[in-house]
Design a protein around this motif. Sequence first.
Motif, short mmCIF file in Angstrom:
data_model
loop_
_atom_site.label_atom_id
_atom_site.label_comp_id
_atom_site.label_asym_id
_atom_site.label_seq_id
_atom_site.Cartn_x
_atom_site.Cartn_y
_atom_site.Cartn_z
N ALA A 446 0.82 -1.21 0.00
CA ALA A 446 0.00 0.00 0.00
C ALA A 446 0.85 1.26 0.00
O ALA A 446 0.48 2.27 -0.61
CB ALA A 446 -0.93 0.00 1.22
N VAL A 447 2.00 1.22 0.67
CA VAL A 447 2.85 2.40 0.79
C VAL A 447 3.34 2.87 -0.57
O VAL A 447 3.30 4.06 -0.90
CB VAL A 447 4.03 2.11 1.74
N THR A 448 3.83 1.95 -1.37
CA THR A 448 4.30 2.32 -2.71
C THR A 448 3.13 2.46 -3.68
O THR A 448 3.14 3.32 -4.57
CB THR A 448 5.30 1.30 -3.25
N GLY A 449 2.11 1.62 -3.50
CA GLY A 449 0.96 1.65 -4.40
C GLY A 449 0.22 2.97 -4.37
O GLY A 449 -0.24 3.46 -5.40
N VAL A 450 0.13 3.58 -3.18
CA VAL A 450 -0.64 4.83 -3.09
C VAL A 450 0.08 5.96 -3.82
O VAL A 450 -0.57 6.82 -4.44
CB VAL A 450 -0.90 5.19 -1.61
N LEU A 451 1.40 5.97 -3.79
CA LEU A 451 2.14 7.01 -4.50
C LEU A 451 1.96 6.88 -6.01
O LEU A 451 1.71 7.88 -6.71
CB LEU A 451 3.62 6.94 -4.14
N VAL A 452 2.07 5.65 -6.53
CA VAL A 452 1.94 5.45 -7.97
C VAL A 452 0.50 5.68 -8.41
O VAL A 452 0.24 6.32 -9.44
CB VAL A 452 2.41 4.03 -8.35
N GLY A 677 3.58 -3.72 -5.27
CA GLY A 677 2.63 -2.68 -4.87
C GLY A 677 2.75 -1.46 -5.77
O GLY A 677 1.74 -0.85 -6.15
N ALA A 678 3.99 -1.09 -6.12
CA ALA A 678 4.21 0.06 -7.00
C ALA A 678 3.78 -0.24 -8.44
O ALA A 678 3.30 0.66 -9.14
CB ALA A 678 5.68 0.45 -6.96
N LEU A 679 3.95 -1.48 -8.89
CA LEU A 679 3.62 -1.82 -10.26
C LEU A 679 2.13 -2.06 -10.47
O LEU A 679 1.61 -1.86 -11.58
CB LEU A 679 4.40 -3.08 -10.68
N SER A 680 1.43 -2.49 -9.45
CA SER A 680 0.04 -2.94 -9.62
C SER A 680 -0.91 -1.86 -10.14
O SER A 680 -1.84 -2.19 -10.91
CB SER A 680 -0.49 -3.52 -8.30
N PRO A 681 -0.77 -0.57 -9.79
CA PRO A 681 -1.73 0.40 -10.35
C PRO A 681 -1.55 0.66 -11.84
O PRO A 681 -2.47 1.18 -12.48
CB PRO A 681 -1.43 1.68 -9.55
N ILE A 682 -0.39 0.33 -12.39
CA ILE A 682 -0.11 0.68 -13.80
C ILE A 682 -1.05 -0.03 -14.76
O ILE A 682 -1.69 0.63 -15.61
CB ILE A 682 1.36 0.40 -14.13
N PRO A 683 -1.21 -1.36 -14.71
CA PRO A 683 -2.17 -1.98 -15.66
C PRO A 683 -3.60 -1.55 -15.42
O PRO A 683 -4.38 -1.46 -16.38
CB PRO A 683 -1.98 -3.49 -15.39
N ILE A 684 -3.96 -1.27 -14.18
CA ILE A 684 -5.32 -0.79 -13.89
C ILE A 684 -5.55 0.56 -14.57
O ILE A 684 -6.60 0.80 -15.18
CB ILE A 684 -5.55 -0.66 -12.37
N TRP A 685 -4.56 1.43 -14.48
CA TRP A 685 -4.67 2.75 -15.10
C TRP A 685 -4.77 2.65 -16.62
O TRP A 685 -5.57 3.34 -17.26
CB TRP A 685 -3.46 3.59 -14.69
N LEU A 686 -3.96 1.77 -17.21
CA LEU A 686 -4.00 1.59 -18.67
C LEU A 686 -5.36 1.06 -19.12
O LEU A 686 -5.92 1.51 -20.13
CB LEU A 686 -2.88 0.63 -19.10
N LEU A 687 -5.91 0.09 -18.37
CA LEU A 687 -7.23 -0.45 -18.72
C LEU A 687 -8.31 0.61 -18.53
O LEU A 687 -9.26 0.69 -19.33
CB LEU A 687 -7.52 -1.68 -17.86
#
Length: 819
Positions: A446-452, A677-687
Motif C-alpha cells: 500500500a505504501v508504494t501503491g498509493v504514491l503510484v 505494490g508500485a507496479l500494480s496500479p499501472i495496468p489498472i490505469w491503462l485499462l
Amino acid sequence: MADEKADVGLSDEYEYNPPALERAEENITPADLNQHEVAQAQQELRDIVEDPLDDPNMDRGLINDAEKALHTGDVKHEVALGHMIEEDSPYQEVRAAVSNVDDPSMPVNTFRAWFLGTIAVIVVPGLNQFLYLRYPSTTVTGYCVMIFTYPMGKALAAILPKKVIRTPLGSFSFNPGPFNVKEHSLISIMALMSYQSAYAAGIPAVQRFTLGLPDSEYGFGYGVLLILSTQLLGLSFASLCRRFLVWPASMIWPNNLPKAVLLNALHGVSTSQGTVYSGISRFKVFWILFAVLFFYQFFPTYIFTMLSIGNWFCVAAPNNVILNQMLGTQSGLGLLPFTFDWTVISAFVYPLATPWWSLANTLFGFIIFFMIVCPAVYYSNTWNGKYLPMFSTRSWDRFGQHYDVTNVVDQLPGGGLVFNAEKYNNYSLLYLPSALTISYMLSFAAVTGVLVHVGLFHGKSLYRQLRADPMSSTDIHNRLMSKYREAPYLWYGALFLISFAMGVGAVEGYDTGLNAGHFILAIVVGVVFLVPVGIVMALANQEVGLNMISELIIGFMNPGHPIGMMIFKTTMYMITYQGIQFIQDQKLAHYMKVPPRSVFLAQVYATAVGGVVQLAVQTWAFSNIDGICTDDQIDKFNCAQYTVFGTASIIWGLIGPAKTFSAGRHYSKLMWAFLWGALSPIPIWLLARKYPKSFWRNVNMPVIFTSTGNIPPATGVNYLAPILIGFFTQYVWKRRSPMSWSKYNYIISAALDASSAIAVVFIFFTLQYPKGPNADFLESGWWGNLAWQNTADANASPLIQLADGQAFAGTPIQLGQTA
C-alpha cells in the motif's frame, strides 16, 4: 434516441434526473442562453467528461448526461446542467447532507461555543485516557459530544443574559441569539480533534513499565513536548493541503456526511436533495432510531453477548479447529458474519457512509488475500504457520508461545534494556501468524501503491489545482466560503516552528537514542505521504497506514534504540494520521460554513489542551492506581494497548527488523511487496484509460491493499457484515430510490453510531465497571454469555498444538540466522 446512446456509449442504467436539474431547466430563459453562459456551461461539462478517472464518486449518470448534451448540442440542457452544478454540488451524497445556502451573519465565536468546547476538550480526553488504560475499554466518541452539547447549548441560550457589553475592543454578548448550527459545529470539531488518546502518550508509559526507566529521568515536561509536537505538526502542514484536499468539490470526505446531516437535522437546516422526499422528518427518524438502538444495545453488550460475538457455528463444534478458523469471529476468518451488534459491524468500516465502489474494492481485497491467500499460506505451513493461531496480533517463538522479549535482552543497572545477541541466538527467531504476515505484506504494498496510483490517476488534477486559484471554481461551497478569510500561512508556519522546536527539544534534550536528523526525516516522509493518503481517504473513506513502514525505516537505520523507534514512528505516523484528521475536520467546517480562522484556533486549542489533559490523567493514574499496567490488576487497568506498543518497541526498535526482513532472513520475501505494490496500479490505469466507462475506473489498488489493514485484530466479521449492509444501502437502495436514500441514509448512520456509542459508555459505567472485573449479566452459567468463550476460536487455537518443551524449528544458531 437509442442510436444516439449507442454512439456515445450511454446506458439506461445510469440516468441523471435530480430535482435540482428539473428546476434549473424550467427556469432557463432566453437571456440565459447568451454566448458567455453557454461557453461557461460547456467548459464545466467538459471538465466532468474529459477526465473521469480521477473521480470515482462522480455520478455516472451526470457524466452520461453531460456527454450526451455536448454530443447532441442541446444548448438549453447544457446551460441547465451548468446552473445546477453552480447552485449545488454535483455529488448526490453532498447534496443529501450539506446545505447549499449560508448565513454569514450567524455568530460562531460565541461564549457558548468556547465554553462548551472547553468542557469537551477537558472532560472527554481525560475520561477516554482513563478508560484507555483499561481492557476491555470503551470510548466517548465525537457523536457523544454532539448529542450532549446540543441540549446544553439550548439551555445556555435560554438562561444567559442577552445584554450587549461594549468594550474598547468591540461589543459582544454572552447570548447573541438561538444556539446555532455553526456554534455546534465548532464545538464538535474541538471534540473530534481531542477525544482519541494521544499516540505519543504511550511513549512515557512504555519507558516506565516495559523498559524500566525511572520517571525522574524524563518527567512530565518530556511527555508534554512529545505529545504537543507530534499532535500539532500535522496541523502545521494542513495549509499546504487545503487546495488539494479541502477546496476541490471532488474531495467529498464521506465520513463527514453523517456528521453534517446530524448537525443540520438537530438545527432544522434543510438540504437541497435530502429534504425533497416526503415522509417523516430526519429529526424524528434520528431520535426514534436513537432510542430503539440505545435499549437494544443492552443485549449484545451485556445481556446476550453471543449477539455481538456471532461465532454461532463454532459453539456447535467448539473443538473443531478448522471450522473455528474458517467461521470464527475472534481468531478466524469469520466467513458467516452473524453478528447483531452495530459496534462490531462499524468498528473498522462505515457501511452507510463509505461509497459502494470503495466497499467493493474492500471485499475484493478480503476475498483475494484473506479467503484465498491466507488459508493457502497457513495450511501449506508456510513460515510454520500451522503451529500458530491463524489470526493474532502477537509475535511468537519456536515453541508456539508468545515471544518472550526478556529472553533476548538484559536489564541495565540504571534502568533500560539492551539487546543480547547470544541470548537471541540460543532462543528463537520471531514468528508471525499467517494473517499478520499477509497484513504486513499488504501494508508494504500500500505504501508504494498509493504514491503510484495517485500520480497516475490524480496527477493531472493535482497539477491543475497547484497552478489555479481553487477558490475561483464554480463549486457552491467554495463560493460561499470565499466570504471568509483564510488562516494566513504565517499562522501555520509559526505553528510548525513551535512544534518542531518542541520535538527537537524532546529528542535532543533527553536520552532517546534519536537525533534531530532522524526527527526531520520522520517529518519529511510523513509530509510526502500526506496528500496521497489524504486523497484516498477523501474519496474512498480508507486510510493508508504508515506505522509499519515507519518501524522498518528507523529499525534498519537505528537499531538498538526502542525509545527512538517509538518517537520516529509516532512522528511520521502522526504527521499523516493527525494531519488527515485535521483536514477532514476542516472539510466538515467547509461544509458547515465555519470560518477557517475560527477552525484553526479551535483545532490548535483543542489539541493542545486535550493532549496535556490526557498526559495529566495518565500520570495521575500511574501514581494512584495500585498495580496499574500489570496483568493481574484487579480492575483490569492492565494497559493492554501500551503492552502491545512496548513489545513492538523491543522487537522493531531494540532487536530490529533486519533480523526478520533483510535478505536471506525468514520473512525477506515480504519485501517484494514494495515492488509489486508500485507496479500494480499501472495496468489498472491503462485499462481504465482504454475503457473509461468500465468498472476499471473504480478499481483502486491502495484501497484493496489497505482497507483490510486492521486484520488482525479485526476478522472477517468486521468486513463482511458491513459490506453486506453497504451493498443494500449504498448500491440497491441508492439506485432504486435515490430520493429516500438521500433523505434517510446518513441520518440512519448517525443515529446508529451515536446511539451505540452512548449506550456502550452508559452500560460500562452503570453496570460493568461498578461491579468490578468480569461483571456480566447472569455471569454464573448463562449460555448466551459464556458459550462463545469455550471455543477454539476464542482460545485462538493453532492447527498443531505443541507439547510443553516441543519446538517446530531450531534456534537461530541451528538455522544459520544468527544476530
